[in-house]
Design a protein around this motif. Structure first.
Motif, PDB file in Angstrom:
ATOM      1  N   MET A 178       0.850  -1.175   0.000  1.00 46.45           N
ATOM      2  CA  MET A 178       0.000   0.000   0.000  1.00 46.45           C
ATOM      3  C   MET A 178       0.897   1.239   0.000  1.00 46.45           C
ATOM      4  O   MET A 178       1.566   1.526   0.975  1.00 46.45           O
ATOM      5  CB  MET A 178      -0.919  -0.032   1.225  1.00 46.45           C
ATOM      6  N   ALA A 179       0.893   1.950  -1.090  1.00 47.88           N
ATOM      7  CA  ALA A 179       1.715   3.154  -1.206  1.00 47.88           C
ATOM      8  C   ALA A 179       0.898   4.383  -0.831  1.00 47.88           C
ATOM      9  O   ALA A 179      -0.252   4.517  -1.229  1.00 47.88           O
ATOM     10  CB  ALA A 179       2.238   3.294  -2.622  1.00 47.88           C
ATOM     11  N   ASP A 180       1.509   5.249  -0.043  1.00 48.92           N
ATOM     12  CA  ASP A 180       0.863   6.513   0.284  1.00 48.92           C
ATOM     13  C   ASP A 180       1.051   7.467  -0.881  1.00 48.92           C
ATOM     14  O   ASP A 180       2.082   7.473  -1.545  1.00 48.92           O
ATOM     15  CB  ASP A 180       1.472   7.125   1.545  1.00 48.92           C
ATOM     16  N   LEU A 181       0.029   8.265  -1.131  1.00 49.20           N
ATOM     17  CA  LEU A 181       0.080   9.228  -2.219  1.00 49.20           C
ATOM     18  C   LEU A 181       0.266  10.631  -1.668  1.00 49.20           C
ATOM     19  O   LEU A 181      -0.199  10.957  -0.581  1.00 49.20           O
ATOM     20  CB  LEU A 181      -1.203   9.155  -3.051  1.00 49.20           C
ATOM     21  N   ASN A 182       0.897  11.464  -2.449  1.00 47.17           N
ATOM     22  CA  ASN A 182       1.126  12.849  -2.082  1.00 47.17           C
ATOM     23  C   ASN A 182      -0.184  13.614  -2.212  1.00 47.17           C
ATOM     24  O   ASN A 182      -0.806  13.594  -3.278  1.00 47.17           O
ATOM     25  CB  ASN A 182       2.193  13.433  -3.014  1.00 47.17           C
ATOM     26  N   PRO A 183      -0.641  14.308  -1.162  1.00 54.81           N
ATOM     27  CA  PRO A 183      -1.912  15.036  -1.240  1.00 54.81           C
ATOM     28  C   PRO A 183      -1.923  16.168  -2.264  1.00 54.81           C
ATOM     29  O   PRO A 183      -2.982  16.616  -2.672  1.00 54.81           O
ATOM     30  CB  PRO A 183      -2.114  15.571   0.178  1.00 54.81           C
ATOM     31  N   ILE A 184      -0.755  16.603  -2.704  1.00 51.90           N
ATOM     32  CA  ILE A 184      -0.695  17.628  -3.745  1.00 51.90           C
ATOM     33  C   ILE A 184      -1.043  17.009  -5.098  1.00 51.90           C
ATOM     34  O   ILE A 184      -1.607  17.662  -5.960  1.00 51.90           O
ATOM     35  CB  ILE A 184       0.699  18.295  -3.779  1.00 51.90           C
ATOM     36  N   GLU A 185      -0.723  15.740  -5.278  1.00 54.92           N
ATOM     37  CA  GLU A 185      -0.934  15.069  -6.554  1.00 54.92           C
ATOM     38  C   GLU A 185      -2.222  14.262  -6.623  1.00 54.92           C
ATOM     39  O   GLU A 185      -2.691  13.942  -7.709  1.00 54.92           O
ATOM     40  CB  GLU A 185       0.246  14.134  -6.840  1.00 54.92           C
ATOM     41  N   SER A 186      -2.776  13.879  -5.476  1.00 58.39           N
ATOM     42  CA  SER A 186      -3.937  12.997  -5.477  1.00 58.39           C
ATOM     43  C   SER A 186      -4.860  13.312  -4.312  1.00 58.39           C
ATOM     44  O   SER A 186      -4.411  13.665  -3.224  1.00 58.39           O
ATOM     45  CB  SER A 186      -3.482  11.540  -5.371  1.00 58.39           C
ATOM     46  N   GLU A 187      -6.157  13.142  -4.546  1.00 53.13           N
ATOM     47  CA  GLU A 187      -7.110  13.341  -3.464  1.00 53.13           C
ATOM     48  C   GLU A 187      -7.259  12.084  -2.611  1.00 53.13           C
ATOM     49  O   GLU A 187      -7.970  12.080  -1.613  1.00 53.13           O
ATOM     50  CB  GLU A 187      -8.471  13.746  -4.026  1.00 53.13           C
TER      51      GLU A 187
END
Length: 58
Positions: A1-10
């Protein structure tokens, strides 16, 4: 499970993003294969304008 950057993804994780993508694609596919009659553009626009007017500050 990869965390996503909140700037790039909601979405917080790739799993959340993939689940949303699958849900959205299924909704679009269902709509595109629907045999239900369409709603005329002018009717939709009139209904949306009524919603906007109802919620517009007085």
């Amino acid at each position: 499970m990869a965390d996503l950057n909140p700037i790039e993804s909601e979405f917080a994780t790739t799993e959340e993003a993939e689940a949303y993508d699958a849900w959205f694609r299924a909704k679009v596919e269902k709509a595109m294969t629907s045999t239900a009659p369409g709603i005329p553009h002018d009717q939709v626009m009139a209904e949306m304008q009524a919603v906007i007017e109802k919620h517009r500050p007085r």
